[in-house]
Design an enzyme around this catalytic site. Structure first.
Site, mmCIF file in Angstrom:
data_model
loop_
_atom_site.group_PDB
_atom_site.id
_atom_site.type_symbol
_atom_site.label_atom_id
_atom_site.label_comp_id
_atom_site.label_asym_id
_atom_site.label_seq_id
_atom_site.Cartn_x
_atom_site.Cartn_y
_atom_site.Cartn_z
ATOM 1 N N HIS A 12 -11.054 -0.998 7.493
ATOM 2 C CA HIS A 12 -9.641 -1.150 7.172
ATOM 3 C C HIS A 12 -8.751 -0.378 8.155
ATOM 4 C CE1 HIS A 12 -6.442 -0.906 3.689
ATOM 5 N NE2 HIS A 12 -5.899 -1.032 4.859
ATOM 6 N N HIS B 248 -0.267 5.375 7.792
ATOM 7 C CA HIS B 248 -1.413 4.496 7.514
ATOM 8 C C HIS B 248 -1.490 3.490 8.652
ATOM 9 C CE1 HIS B 248 -4.278 1.758 5.938
ATOM 10 N NE2 HIS B 248 -3.406 0.830 5.620
ATOM 11 N N GLU C 159 0.806 -1.222 0.000
ATOM 12 C CA GLU C 159 0.000 0.000 0.000
ATOM 13 C C GLU C 159 0.842 1.275 0.000
ATOM 14 O OE1 GLU C 159 -4.150 -0.879 1.873
ATOM 15 O OE2 GLU C 159 -2.627 -1.112 3.424
ATOM 16 N N HIS D 20 -3.958 0.710 11.256
ATOM 17 C CA HIS D 20 -5.150 -0.116 11.479
ATOM 18 C C HIS D 20 -5.620 0.017 12.923
ATOM 19 C CE1 HIS D 20 -3.662 -3.014 8.059
ATOM 20 N NE2 HIS D 20 -3.926 -1.798 7.620
#
Lengths: 270, 270, 270, 270
Positions: free
Chosen positions: C205, C135, C116, C137
């Site tokens: 996500h 990024h 990603e 989670h």
């Protein structure tokens, strides 16, 4: 005590010792009780571990305590002097009689003992089946002492909750107090509410948990607190009482394994 | 100050020093206040421990701070320079007067101090009973500053909540701000809302907690935050005010034990 | 690139180098981009620290990543190869262009990079104000991506939430996928939803968080996740937008302090 | 077994060994099964790591266990003797046949094995696709075994929940018991309810999780428990089944990274 007398050399010394015991007995609360002799070192090690495990799990701090009945005399119990649970070592362990009087404070003032030691003495006095006692302020138990939602067993590990966890309301017995179990009478009141149950909640204060051994009482304290965190308001299928009885009847070597894991962690830490 | 003067050698030097003090006094806010002399090393050690204990419990990070009144002069207080609480050492501790002006910044710019030091100075000014102050952003307290649900005592350890925990709404005093207590006026406003209570919540910001000693204010901060996590919406039997008063009146050596446990953990860690 | 050319010795070499660049440019995606040169070692150290701090806080594991724009060239960014965040060291840091192509994989196959990485390149391409991207989670953010309850600022530390946190629904752009941002197009779609906001949730996500520096983006990630855990269903007084703007405008040395505390913990650990 | 025979020297010895195997086979349950030979040391290391990772995450203690199919023989599996998961070392690993009988207990009594080993043997027997099995008492899963709220996928990491997580009610099969899977029949009953699903909850007890490798089953256990903590009562947009299938189909090197991070932490700790 017989053992102690035998260790002495002459009949005259024995007579003098017996006389001393009689005098001590007459003097009552003013005189220190006689020791049952040195406890099994393994029991001391386990009591130290129990203190540190419960501290490690966030269930004891400088308040709250754990005790065990003396292995030589069921009229004596062992508990740390007033010290934070994570700092307890073997030399902090004192011996008490069932009136919660210390055998020997090693020169410490009475104010250096836990104020609420009467919880332990009174339970041992009225519950011959109990070998170990925990008094905890475990946060997750507090809400269940102050609402009408009863603790119920969610879980294989907390099957003993099925036997009932009564709530002790100190105001019913003593009106407005500072909520501490400061004397034998309050300890007796609490033990009456505890009855034959494995544990009792204390409204706005904490809980008392009993068991047939140190690992059992430590495990019960951990899983009582865990069950409280898991219990939800929705429609729950609680454990059947018969399942709970069968689980408790077979409680065995699984706990011993867990005890070793818990113990390794806290005994090598400092 | 007498101590400082005596350390000097001649009458002429003394006169010059006195003159310097007068000039400093006239210069007002532009001039650093005079030191009350070196604090008790034990007090410094406890202040370092207080910083690290509150960091270890997740109640302070690089924001938020703890202070204590100087043991030699009730018009001075001690607090770390702006540094993350878990990293505080004795050499980070600075002395302030009650206008929150540093006695000596050891060459640091004013921007290296905590912006919100005025919280401390203004509370010490208006509350002679207060010996130690914590300003925390404890997460669990945040919801109680932004809803209409009041904090209430669930729990023996948080009995002081019974004395009332007001909420400070900075918009009522200063309209739209960046919400920080950036000057003595805002510190004064906050202290007015605090009144004689042990603590106040700050809407969308955190809380300020006071106490008669460092262990008391640290314990209160820990149990205020814990009480918040335990408080539920359902019908709760809160502690009676009279119980709370009795508990607070007897707050004693139990806390000292807990303090030792907390302290050992953080002072041996790094 | 000019810097690189200047370092070479002869005009002939410069011509050859220019030719090489032209060829690389024509070859497009098939050829590795040219390096902007070695980054500031302090930036690398902070990027390593950012990885470990976010792992330590439970916000990154082997999935999720943090990047920073190269200090020598705003068309390059730095990010670790695919490695669990708590294990990242300086030698794991790779350089990428804004098409998220690595300058040099040091012999690693492309499968050893984060799939990603396009999240980062596309955000840097469309948002010149952004210097660092996370990024994550983070578990506490997940529920806010899948319900209609919006994230709102509870708290001084999370004032930036006031600027809006949109939710990216990948199904609106690409239908049924494995939900990963596997190519520049999906990265572009996500960046369009992000718009000029500081962060966006990704349904089922995680989230993407941006900031003007590594400490800012790390702090925002931590307090975004914390705000989510604090946000309740009841009637809440959220922060005013104007307060939020004032707070954000003055965000300063307080974060630097906290950063030092976070960093010390993770950089001395292993 | 062929390998073992080859290691012997004479035809006569081979015949005697074959005879021994036949006798063992006839003797059935009373005789230990034959070993498939030494497992791959890497598999043993990963099984030790799996035990400690799950303990570190609070998902195993002295109860609960993890096993893996033997790399040399799909009719054998490997699992620790009864020991707390955080203390497992390579020498605690035993080999079992699919009737959950140990090949060699190294002199330990049968009571030193996990009572519930039949969970593993029966799953391996009926599910040739399964390479690794976890039995956990993960606290967050307990509520979903005792209410009517089904577990649903919140989250990219828990996409496999989309394949269905049935609940095993032991009372439907065996009435009132102590709830343990004490024999092959109960293991078979549980496996029937598990069917082809990746995991099954066990009412008032815990869960069983399966996977095609140790990292996969450990990851699934971690994210199954995490999903449970995140799942709320409100209107949630769950993951689409097709998304879940696509995610699971591509599950790859990302997990390997995370596994290295988890492993480093627990293997260097003691």
């Amino acid at each position: 005590m017989v053992r102690e007398l035998h260790a002495r050399r002459s009949g005259r010394e024995i007579l003098l010792a017996l006389a001393a015991v009689c005098i001590a007995s007459v003097a009552g609360a003013q005189t220190a009780p006689v020791s049952a002799g040195p406890p099994d070192p393994q029991l001391i090690e386990d009591l130290v571990a129990a203190n540190r495990i419960l501290a490690d799990q966030g269930l004891l701090d400088g308040w709250g305590h754990v005790s065990v009945r003396h292995n030589r005399d069921s009229n004596r119990f062992l508990m740390a002097r007033g010290v934070a649970a994570q700092l307890v070592t073997a030399k902090d362990i004192l011996e008490f009689d069932l009136d919660s009087r210390p055998v020997d404070t090693h020169g410490l003032p009475m104010s250096a003992l836990f104020t609420e030691r009467y919880i332990h003495g009174e339970i041992y006095k009225m519950r011959p089946d109990v070998v170990a006692v925990v008094h905890t302020h475990a946060p997750s138990l507090i809400p269940f002492g102050v609402t009408k939602v009863p603790l119920k067993p969610m879980y294989h590990r907390s099957a003993f909750i099925s036997f009932g966890i009564p709530v002790f309301e100190i105001r019913d017995r003593a009106g407005m107090t500072d909520m501490l179990i400061r004397n034998p009478t309050l300890g007796h009141d609490l033990t009456e509410v505890l009855g034959s149950h494995p544990a009792a909640l204390m409204r706005g204060h904490g809980a008392v948990v009993t068991g047939p051994s140190l690992p059992r009482v430590v495990g019960r304290t951990i899983f009582l607190a865990l069950n409280a965190t898991l219990q939800m308001g929705g429609p729950i299928t609680y454990m059947d009482d018969e399942e709970a009885r069968k689980i408790e009847a077979r409680e065995g070597h699984g706990l011993a394994r867990t005890w070793e894991g818990w113990k390794r962690k806290v005994m090598t830490k400092q």
